[in-house]
Design a protein around this motif. Sequence first.
Motif, PDB file in Angstrom:
ATOM      1  N   ILE A  62      -5.944  -2.897   4.304  1.00 44.54           N
ATOM      2  CA  ILE A  62      -5.569  -2.707   2.885  1.00 44.54           C
ATOM      3  C   ILE A  62      -6.695  -3.210   1.979  1.00 44.54           C
ATOM      4  O   ILE A  62      -7.081  -2.542   1.008  1.00 44.54           O
ATOM      5  CB  ILE A  62      -4.234  -3.430   2.587  1.00 44.54           C
ATOM      6  CG1 ILE A  62      -3.094  -2.733   3.353  1.00 44.54           C
ATOM      7  CG2 ILE A  62      -3.952  -3.464   1.093  1.00 44.54           C
ATOM      8  CD1 ILE A  62      -1.773  -3.492   3.329  1.00 44.54           C
ATOM      9  N   VAL A 107      -4.227   3.523   0.130  1.00 43.17           N
ATOM     10  CA  VAL A 107      -3.943   2.754  -1.083  1.00 43.17           C
ATOM     11  C   VAL A 107      -4.456   3.520  -2.297  1.00 43.17           C
ATOM     12  O   VAL A 107      -5.670   3.694  -2.433  1.00 43.17           O
ATOM     13  CB  VAL A 107      -4.639   1.367  -1.047  1.00 43.17           C
ATOM     14  CG1 VAL A 107      -4.219   0.533  -2.248  1.00 43.17           C
ATOM     15  CG2 VAL A 107      -4.375   0.640   0.243  1.00 43.17           C
ATOM     16  N   ASP A 108      -3.585   4.016  -3.107  1.00 46.76           N
ATOM     17  CA  ASP A 108      -3.967   4.629  -4.376  1.00 46.76           C
ATOM     18  C   ASP A 108      -5.089   5.657  -4.206  1.00 46.76           C
ATOM     19  O   ASP A 108      -6.118   5.583  -4.866  1.00 46.76           O
ATOM     20  CB  ASP A 108      -4.396   3.516  -5.357  1.00 46.76           C
ATOM     21  CG  ASP A 108      -4.610   4.065  -6.760  1.00 46.76           C
ATOM     22  OD1 ASP A 108      -3.991   5.100  -7.099  1.00 46.76           O
ATOM     23  OD2 ASP A 108      -5.402   3.455  -7.504  1.00 46.76           O
ATOM     24  N   CYS A 167       0.859  -1.187   0.000  1.00 47.92           N
ATOM     25  CA  CYS A 167       0.000   0.000   0.000  1.00 47.92           C
ATOM     26  C   CYS A 167       0.894   1.237   0.000  1.00 47.92           C
ATOM     27  O   CYS A 167       2.116   1.134   0.063  1.00 47.92           O
ATOM     28  CB  CYS A 167      -0.909  -0.013   1.226  1.00 47.92           C
ATOM     29  SG  CYS A 167      -0.009   0.042   2.782  1.00 47.92           S
ATOM     30  N   LYS A 198     -11.984   6.516  -4.702  1.00 42.61           N
ATOM     31  CA  LYS A 198     -10.877   7.440  -4.415  1.00 42.61           C
ATOM     32  C   LYS A 198     -11.406   8.649  -3.644  1.00 42.61           C
ATOM     33  O   LYS A 198     -12.526   9.111  -3.889  1.00 42.61           O
ATOM     34  CB  LYS A 198     -10.227   7.900  -5.710  1.00 42.61           C
ATOM     35  CG  LYS A 198      -9.278   6.875  -6.300  1.00 42.61           C
ATOM     36  CD  LYS A 198      -8.383   7.506  -7.344  1.00 42.61           C
ATOM     37  CE  LYS A 198      -7.378   6.469  -7.846  1.00 42.61           C
ATOM     38  NZ  LYS A 198      -6.386   7.008  -8.746  1.00 42.61           N
ATOM     39  N   ARG A 240      -9.056  -0.810  -0.600  1.00 42.07           N
ATOM     40  CA  ARG A 240      -9.166  -1.061  -2.058  1.00 42.07           C
ATOM     41  C   ARG A 240     -10.618  -1.102  -2.508  1.00 42.07           C
ATOM     42  O   ARG A 240     -10.904  -0.907  -3.696  1.00 42.07           O
ATOM     43  CB  ARG A 240      -8.465  -2.370  -2.410  1.00 42.07           C
ATOM     44  CG  ARG A 240      -6.945  -2.245  -2.384  1.00 42.07           C
ATOM     45  CD  ARG A 240      -6.279  -3.513  -2.894  1.00 42.07           C
ATOM     46  NE  ARG A 240      -4.828  -3.344  -2.902  1.00 42.07           N
ATOM     47  CZ  ARG A 240      -3.977  -4.238  -2.401  1.00 42.07           C
ATOM     48  NH1 ARG A 240      -4.424  -5.365  -1.863  1.00 42.07           N
ATOM     49  NH2 ARG A 240      -2.684  -4.003  -2.445  1.00 42.07           N
ATOM     50  N   ARG A 251      -7.067   6.055  -1.697  1.00 40.70           N
ATOM     51  CA  ARG A 251      -8.198   5.561  -0.888  1.00 40.70           C
ATOM     52  C   ARG A 251      -7.689   5.296   0.526  1.00 40.70           C
ATOM     53  O   ARG A 251      -6.498   5.043   0.723  1.00 40.70           O
ATOM     54  CB  ARG A 251      -8.733   4.244  -1.461  1.00 40.70           C
ATOM     55  CG  ARG A 251      -9.200   4.329  -2.898  1.00 40.70           C
ATOM     56  CD  ARG A 251      -9.240   2.944  -3.526  1.00 40.70           C
ATOM     57  NE  ARG A 251      -9.972   2.927  -4.781  1.00 40.70           N
ATOM     58  CZ  ARG A 251      -9.420   3.173  -5.971  1.00 40.70           C
ATOM     59  NH1 ARG A 251      -8.126   3.446  -6.064  1.00 40.70           N
ATOM     60  NH2 ARG A 251     -10.147   3.144  -7.067  1.00 40.70           N
TER      61      ARG A 251
END
Lengths: 450, 489
Positions: A86, A61-62, A22, A94, A90, A64
């Motif tokens: 994590i 994570v990205d 992450c 976002k 996901r 998020r």
Amino acid sequence: MITRAQCKRIIDLATAHGKGECDGIEVTISASDLATSRFANNEMTQNQSPYAVAVSVRAVVDGRQARISANDTTPAGVRRLVDNAIVAARLLEKDPELLPLYSPSAAGHVCIPVNQYDARTARCGASERARAVAAIIAVARASKLNASGVFATGSHVTAIGNSEGLFGFHRRTEAECSITMTGPDSSGWSKDNQTRASLIDARSLAEIAAKKALASANPIEIPAGRYDVILEPAAVLDLLGFLWQDFTGTSVTDKLSCFLDKVGQKMLGDNITIVDDVTNQAQAGEPFDGEGLPRKTIVLVENGVIANLVHGRRSAARFGVQPTGHGLPEPSTYGEAPLNVVVSGGNTSLDEMIRTSEKAILLTRVWYVREVDPMTKIVTGMTRDGTFLVENGKVTAGVKNLRFNVSLIDMLNKVVALGRTQRTSGEETYPAVVPAMKVADFNFASTTRF
Amino acid sequence: MKRLAEFALEVATNNGASYADVRIIKQESQLIETKDLAVAAVNLGESTGMGIRVLCNGGWGFASTQELTKKGVEKAALRAVETARASATCLDKPVTLAPEPAYNAVWVSPHTRDPFAVPLETKIGVLLQAARIMKSVEGVTLAQGEMSFIKDIKYFASTEGSRIEQTFIRSSCGIVANATTEGDRQTRSWPNSFGGQHELAGWEMVEKWDLPGNARRIAEEAVALLTADPCPQGMRDIIIGSSQLGLQIHESCGHPSELDRALGQEINMAGASFLTPDHLGKLQYGSRIVNLVADATAPGALGSFGFDDEGVKAQRVYLVKDGMFCGYLSSRDTAHLIGLPRSGGAMRAESWSYVPIIRMTNISLMPGDAGTLEELIASSADGTILFETNKSWSIDNLRYNFQFSTEIAWEIIGGKRARMLKNASYGGITPEFWNSCDAICSASDYIEWGLPNCGKGQPMQTMWTGHGAAPARFRNVQVGMAHAVKGDE
């Protein structure tokens, strides 16, 4: 109680486990072993010795984020928590406002250490608390009253760390004694909350509560209406606590604050100054916020002018300002909060407020205070456990309790005298440092039967 | 886990406990909050631990631990005994427990669909769909949504032989539309304020309350309230909608019926009660149509269970019958103090780390015969005010003087809702108020409302309680006082 080294091990394990999976892991650990001895009707009724540790992991994570909390502090439990956080992150959309985790290399990352830990208070056991309770009951029996209340002692730990190398650890002790003395038709109350048990004098608190119960016997009924009031510090705190959240950036963004577009404007009386200051000797909060930023001292009100709001990182980014170190753990609906409030006092003693009053009502504490109107900050509530009539400079009678409906904004424009500011604990909000106040024209809407 | 419970009981009795009970609770939770079209928070939680309660030398002791090993449990059991011995040094009379049979039982709360099996995306989707509808109404400044799901698996064992396993699933959902202008903010919520509706049920309750289907109406009402007339001041007949009446029952009947309060055991913080034992069977609490029960057996109601947290089987107990005050919420250690042969089964704790105390179960007003709400409105005099959805609540520490505000009110003219009112409030003195009740709607309008945030105890514990109610009418009640704070009003 969990130690600094144990907290560090858990945080290091979690961040190492999340590495590569992450964009960041943040870990918050909270623990408490506050033990509470309760008494009522001059007997011990409950005696509780809990111990709980919670580990909370936030995974980013990205763009998020998700937070999962649990109380399994074993290595396997911590690794599972990270994995689940994590996976949960996901699953979410976002968050366009999400910031990278806070880095301690940021300019200004200096947490001013505050020592609020006392080993003797941490060790205080059930027998020691029982001796304090016995002393309180002895005062009650000597006055032919009933004593009820609590004596609590213990310690709390908060630790935070993240994959950017942040680590913060804070431990504090707490001792609290709250006493209600009751007679056939009256009651009196006193309370103290400190970081050291040695600062609490249970017998003196019992004597104050007993004196109030005896002095308010045979209460008279007075008509509802507008009176000058003398508010002891606990009454001040439990009223003003309904204002604190209005000083946050998020409440302004959400249009939930009563101070919309009011920063820089004079809203309150010249004698009102309010600061959030974790370094005040009478405060007991952590020196870092929910994302690990150092808490700054922020002037909220200066001589009646709304001076500043407090911000977490998300709120600060919206406003284009620097965060003040008041963020709540992300994600949070409320955003931030001033948790270490200090209201400036004056030099008028409670006795002097009474001595200089032609007619006033003296309030020991208030009860069941609730917000009625969010914009004008009307609150309602009841008086309780020591409400007195003051006439010609003297307390002349106990009075039956009254319901008030008052605007806090109006009230803070009608403060005619301030006492010495002091650490104060009530029942409606967390402890703060506030003075006694004499307030003109306080609106009592109705009476009750006792 | 069960072996650890036996071990805890063994350690306690081997060290002098005359009685001990153990609760092991595993909890899983989800909280989802949205603000406008964004997810404001997703907080997931797990917690497992053990609470041990013991009687030693006649005094109570309690300790808890999350270290569920023999070593951790032994330390906690010894701490419980130590605190009980300390309690005994400040006692006049030893604690006496009312008898209760030992049970071997399994109980599961009713639910159709496990909410933890429903994907997070589905839950968020419902909240965001409602938010989009609310935000499409001009004037809405903030649209909020919330869902929570909690699963508790609880194992109870006592030295008297009870071994009880219970599973609870609690679900909630709610939306709020805020409309703010300079100097005013108005709010409407669905299905209820302060987190919405809460039930001992699964995902099916979210579908039942249809958040998107009610989003436009509450959004439009929030905006309309900004320009509505303020609630008048004076004495009026009033109708209270069922969710607000649920809170009225909670504050003015539920709390004063708690026997620990009535006996002065909660006086330092939560307060005492005007319903002292000398009033039992003698005080006309309400009019003759007022019947209030404490019913822990109501299916799906938030305060239901199979057994309470000291192993007493769920019961249905009258608190007020035909208007007469006739019963209490009680526990095994308070029952004998007023001559009850058995506990009413009301002891619950917030979690494994808290000691059980007397809590409301489902305190409900039995339906009457006034028909539907619309029929009651049609039969009410001009000037009657209908109050709906709580906004603010406060009551004195003996539970006499109360004041409530609601999000919205309506003045009734010609048997219809004629004028929307904002800043609505009413208040009174509890027994006078309940004696003015002259009509209660029928079972068709009866709803079991859930309150998730009842505070009591030291340290403060939060408890989930239920309150069934149908709308009811009260005569000659003071209204409109809450905003009358200026000297010239």
